[in-house]
Design a protein around this motif. Sequence first.
Motif, mmCIF file in Angstrom:
data_model
loop_
_atom_site.group_PDB
_atom_site.id
_atom_site.type_symbol
_atom_site.label_atom_id
_atom_site.label_comp_id
_atom_site.label_asym_id
_atom_site.label_seq_id
_atom_site.Cartn_x
_atom_site.Cartn_y
_atom_site.Cartn_z
ATOM 1 N N VAL A 12 67.980 12.167 26.254
ATOM 2 C CA VAL A 12 67.211 11.840 27.011
ATOM 3 C C VAL A 12 66.290 13.261 27.027
ATOM 4 N N SER A 13 64.808 12.984 27.115
ATOM 5 C CA SER A 13 63.864 14.151 27.205
ATOM 6 C C SER A 13 64.038 14.722 28.609
ATOM 7 N N ALA A 14 63.715 16.107 28.467
ATOM 8 C CA ALA A 14 63.776 16.933 29.432
ATOM 9 C C ALA A 14 62.727 16.579 30.749
ATOM 10 N N GLN A 15 61.663 15.755 30.355
ATOM 11 C CA GLN A 15 60.525 15.229 31.343
ATOM 12 C C GLN A 15 61.352 13.982 32.040
ATOM 13 N N VAL A 16 62.050 13.334 31.320
ATOM 14 C CA VAL A 16 62.551 12.250 32.109
ATOM 15 C C VAL A 16 63.920 12.877 33.054
ATOM 16 N N VAL A 17 64.705 13.687 32.457
ATOM 17 C CA VAL A 17 65.475 14.192 33.519
ATOM 18 C C VAL A 17 64.814 14.809 34.685
ATOM 19 N N GLY A 18 63.788 15.640 34.455
ATOM 20 C CA GLY A 18 63.239 16.288 35.526
ATOM 21 C C GLY A 18 62.400 15.305 36.581
ATOM 22 N N ASP A 19 61.913 14.231 36.033
ATOM 23 C CA ASP A 19 61.289 13.427 36.806
ATOM 24 C C ASP A 19 62.238 12.526 37.827
ATOM 25 N N ALA A 20 63.324 12.065 37.112
ATOM 26 C CA ALA A 20 64.523 11.397 37.807
ATOM 27 C C ALA A 20 65.178 12.501 39.091
ATOM 28 N N PHE A 21 65.219 13.683 38.517
ATOM 29 C CA PHE A 21 65.734 14.590 39.853
ATOM 30 C C PHE A 21 64.769 14.950 40.673
ATOM 31 N N VAL A 22 63.516 15.178 40.466
ATOM 32 C CA VAL A 22 62.564 15.447 41.683
ATOM 33 C C VAL A 22 62.476 14.252 42.543
ATOM 34 N N GLN A 23 62.574 13.013 41.987
ATOM 35 C CA GLN A 23 62.606 11.726 42.710
ATOM 36 C C GLN A 23 63.814 11.727 43.864
ATOM 37 N N GLN A 24 64.917 12.052 43.276
ATOM 38 C CA GLN A 24 65.936 12.051 44.040
ATOM 39 C C GLN A 24 66.197 13.386 45.201
ATOM 40 N N TYR A 25 65.899 14.221 44.668
ATOM 41 C CA TYR A 25 65.934 15.450 45.419
ATOM 42 C C TYR A 25 65.018 15.499 46.764
ATOM 43 N N TYR A 26 63.724 15.239 46.504
ATOM 44 C CA TYR A 26 62.710 15.469 47.644
ATOM 45 C C TYR A 26 63.032 13.843 48.472
ATOM 46 N N SER A 27 63.621 12.929 48.057
ATOM 47 C CA SER A 27 63.677 11.749 48.979
ATOM 48 C C SER A 27 65.043 12.044 49.768
ATOM 49 N N ILE A 28 65.829 12.488 49.301
ATOM 50 C CA ILE A 28 66.977 13.066 50.062
ATOM 51 C C ILE A 28 66.947 14.098 51.023
ATOM 52 N N GLN A 29 66.076 15.175 50.556
ATOM 53 C CA GLN A 29 65.522 16.252 51.401
ATOM 54 C C GLN A 29 64.808 15.616 52.738
ATOM 55 N N ASP A 226 64.548 2.875 28.465
ATOM 56 C CA ASP A 226 63.797 3.478 29.187
ATOM 57 C C ASP A 226 64.758 3.981 30.669
ATOM 58 N N THR A 227 66.106 3.597 30.628
ATOM 59 C CA THR A 227 66.989 4.084 31.520
ATOM 60 C C THR A 227 67.920 5.049 31.517
ATOM 61 N N ILE A 228 68.188 5.804 32.372
ATOM 62 C CA ILE A 228 69.506 7.016 32.243
ATOM 63 C C ILE A 228 70.202 7.021 33.318
ATOM 64 N N ARG A 229 71.456 7.354 32.870
ATOM 65 C CA ARG A 229 72.549 7.582 33.786
ATOM 66 C C ARG A 229 72.076 8.914 34.706
ATOM 67 N N ILE A 230 72.526 8.745 36.195
ATOM 68 C CA ILE A 230 72.386 9.749 36.829
ATOM 69 C C ILE A 230 73.332 9.881 38.044
ATOM 70 N N TYR A 231 73.462 10.840 38.674
ATOM 71 C CA TYR A 231 74.613 11.249 39.570
ATOM 72 C C TYR A 231 74.150 11.483 40.742
ATOM 73 N N LEU A 232 73.957 10.796 41.979
ATOM 74 C CA LEU A 232 73.522 11.035 43.298
ATOM 75 C C LEU A 232 74.692 11.605 44.067
#
Length: 236
Positions: A12-29, A226-232
């Motif tokens: 998975v590209s770094a941009q996809v990882v970054g986008d998914a992380f940012v969406q999770q991080y600020y939503s939980i924050q 277009d999907t990526i496994r994540i870990y909330l």
Amino acid sequence: MAAATRAAQRPVSAQVVGDAFVQQYYSIQHQSPGLVYRFYQDISKLGRPEGDGTMSITTTMQAINEKILSLNYGDYRTEIKSVDAQESYNGGVQVLVTGFLAGMDNNTRHFTQTFFLAPQEKGFFVLNDIFRYVEDIENHNGSQSTANEVEAPLTPDQENKDNAQSAEPTPALPKEPRFRCPLCMCPLVEEMSTKCGHIFCKACISTAIAAQGKCPTCRMKVSQRDTIRIYLPATE
């Protein structure tokens, strides 16, 4: 089947990882600030500006949790302006975020924040995190301390005495809520993020894509690749 296996193993590209992380991080924050510490490890370093413009560094998950809670991020709405990500050392990902925080009185403060996401057995964790308000940068650059302003270090006896006076019981870490899949309304199982940043159970999003080829939330066209496994932080 072989083609599907190769697609699943495709990096998975770094941009996809970054986008998914940012969406999770600020939503939980914003929604559950007491859980943000779960993005970090005990070796992580969190940098936040103090009132005098200097950057304080906090480490260990317990101390990071206390620091984040003290900043009352839950009282602000975060708007993200840009997310840029690059592949970095040893499989890590460098993420640069710009945006602003809007308070209840509609006052806004623009910020920039950088993360280094270090790889671990399941996904990534935040190894380094530096945050600063943009409007404070000029003040910070113009307020360098001179040698005469540096306080003398405390002696061991003085330091032990001060620590004894200021020691307070460490609060227990908050219990974790369960995040639910918007399709099946059950706790997330093998959570997956689409390229548009929405999160579902693996089985649910796979079925939805096979049926209509679109994200069930925003209707953006997506495929299985277009999907990526994540870990909330609050799922098993």
